[in-house]
Enzyme design. Structure first.
Site, PDB file in Angstrom:
ATOM      1  N   HIS A  40       0.723   3.731   6.899  1.00 45.59           N
ATOM      2  CA  HIS A  40       0.725   5.128   5.519  1.00 45.59           C
ATOM      3  C   HIS A  40       1.525   6.341   5.484  1.00 45.59           C
ATOM      4  O   HIS A  40       1.031   7.211   6.861  1.00 45.59           O
ATOM      5  CB  HIS A  40      -0.721   4.904   4.965  1.00 45.59           C
ATOM      6  CG  HIS A  40      -0.949   3.490   4.606  1.00 45.59           C
ATOM      7  ND1 HIS A  40      -2.497   3.686   5.677  1.00 45.59           N
ATOM      8  CD2 HIS A  40      -0.661   2.182   3.928  1.00 45.59           C
ATOM      9  CE1 HIS A  40      -2.437   2.025   5.149  1.00 45.59           C
ATOM     10  NE2 HIS A  40      -1.844   1.613   4.038  1.00 45.59           N
ATOM     11  N   ASP A  67      -3.416   6.812  10.821  1.00 40.61           N
ATOM     12  CA  ASP A  67      -2.998   5.201  10.631  1.00 40.61           C
ATOM     13  C   ASP A  67      -2.001   4.591  11.806  1.00 40.61           C
ATOM     14  O   ASP A  67      -1.587   3.937  11.511  1.00 40.61           O
ATOM     15  CB  ASP A  67      -3.385   4.294  10.124  1.00 40.61           C
ATOM     16  CG  ASP A  67      -2.666   4.310   8.851  1.00 40.61           C
ATOM     17  OD1 ASP A  67      -1.576   5.416   8.848  1.00 40.61           O
ATOM     18  OD2 ASP A  67      -3.450   4.111   7.597  1.00 40.61           O
ATOM     19  N   SER A  81       0.458  -1.306  -0.091  1.00 38.93           N
ATOM     20  CA  SER A  81       0.311   0.401   0.358  1.00 38.93           C
ATOM     21  C   SER A  81       1.177   1.111  -0.005  1.00 38.93           C
ATOM     22  O   SER A  81       0.645   2.543  -0.564  1.00 38.93           O
ATOM     23  CB  SER A  81      -0.544  -0.105   1.067  1.00 38.93           C
ATOM     24  OG  SER A  81      -0.219  -0.573   2.257  1.00 38.93           O
TER      25      SER A  81
END
Length: 292
Positions: A252, A249, A33
């Site tokens: 990231h 979060d 990601s």
């Protein structure tokens, strides 16, 4: 007749070689990601992008703006239409600043959020895709259930236009506790080189750390494996994530973090190629790039 055939073959070979632009520097990017890009691009990320910085679409964009296998001006998003800013964005912009006028830089980004390294291993990808979690399957399906082969297919198209000169990876969070991860990464790198007819001495391999422990990174433990990768792959370069800002979060990077880690990837690539780097780093990221 034999002489005619030989002459024709020689001409075809010459044309195919001349079609490759040695001043078109191409870099492959893959991972999970953080290579996909999780932060929404900001205004600065679409400004002053050179027409000589290009990205090849590895999928058809859902909005119809890009078609797989074609080059486009490298305006984000570079991975898929529903992704965000990636390390590749400012990596490519920074690399282009260090080449002579008229040279081009191209990136190809094949990434899947949450994917394990097995999803890029030629000998395990089909089994991995078939057994993937339900939430992951649609993303892998965008690459016809074989992200590795899609990367190779796009790279082969790109080789008709320019020269592949490096590989960038951002992966490891999903394999943070895998003692064999390093050997699997080595396998992916060596398989890519073999399938694309590349030589390791001409194609540096650069990997970036996950969001760092100094930022409370939820996957910072993956950096143990990442930082130890040079023990298995002596030629690999590791990009430090120390000080880079991140999304709430803590998994990231945010837009500023992606911009800076992209510059750090470029610093490592330039150093690996013996090129003098003149990079203006983002002071807000408290960066002192570490060459490992």
């Amino acid at each position: 007749m034999k002489r005619f055939i030989l002459s024709t073959l020689s001409l075809c070979l010459a044309l195919s070689v001349s079609a490759q632009d040695p001043n078109f520097h191409i870099f492959l990017c893959f991972g999970q990601s953080n290579m996909e890009g999780a932060a929404r691009p900001e205004t600065i990320d679409s400004l002053n992008i050179s027409d000589n910085y290009l990205a090849m679409a590895a999928v058809d964009y859902r909005d119809g703006s890009r078609k797989m296998g074609n080059w486009y001006k490298a305006v984000p998003p570079l991975c898929r239409s529903n992704n965000g800013l990636t390390p590749a964005d400012w990596f490519g912009r920074t690399m282009l600043e260090h080449y002579p006028e008229g040279h081009k830089v191209g990136v190809i980004n094949v990434a899947v959020g949450g994917i394990k390294i097995e999803g890029f291993m030629k000998n395990t990808v089909e089994e991995y895709a078939a057994g993937a979690q339900d939430w992951l399957k649609p993303w892998i399906a965008e690459y016809d259930n074989n992200p590795y082969q899609r990367l190779v297919d796009m790279a082969r198209i790109a080789q008709k236009d320019g020269v592949i000169e490096g590989i960038l990876m951002h992966q490891g969070e999903s394999n943070w506790d895998d003692p064999d991860w390093a050997s699997k990464v080595k396998y992916v790198y060596e398989t890519l080189l073999e399938d694309l007819g590349l030589k390791a001495e001409n194609v540096p391999f650069i990997i970036g750390e996950a969001v760092n422990a100094d930022r409370g990174g939820t996957s910072a433990s993956a950096n143990i494996n990442i930082d130890n990768l040079p023990k298995t792959m002596p030629a690999v370069r590791v990009v430090s994530s120390s000080g880079l800002t991140n999304l709430p979060d803590h998994l990231h990077f945010d837009a500023a973090g992606y911009r800076e880690i992209g510059r750090r990837y470029a610093a490592q690539m330039l150093d690996a190629k013996g090129m003098k780097a003149n990079i203006k780093h983002d002071e807000s990221q408290k960066t002192v790039p570490v060459l490992v």
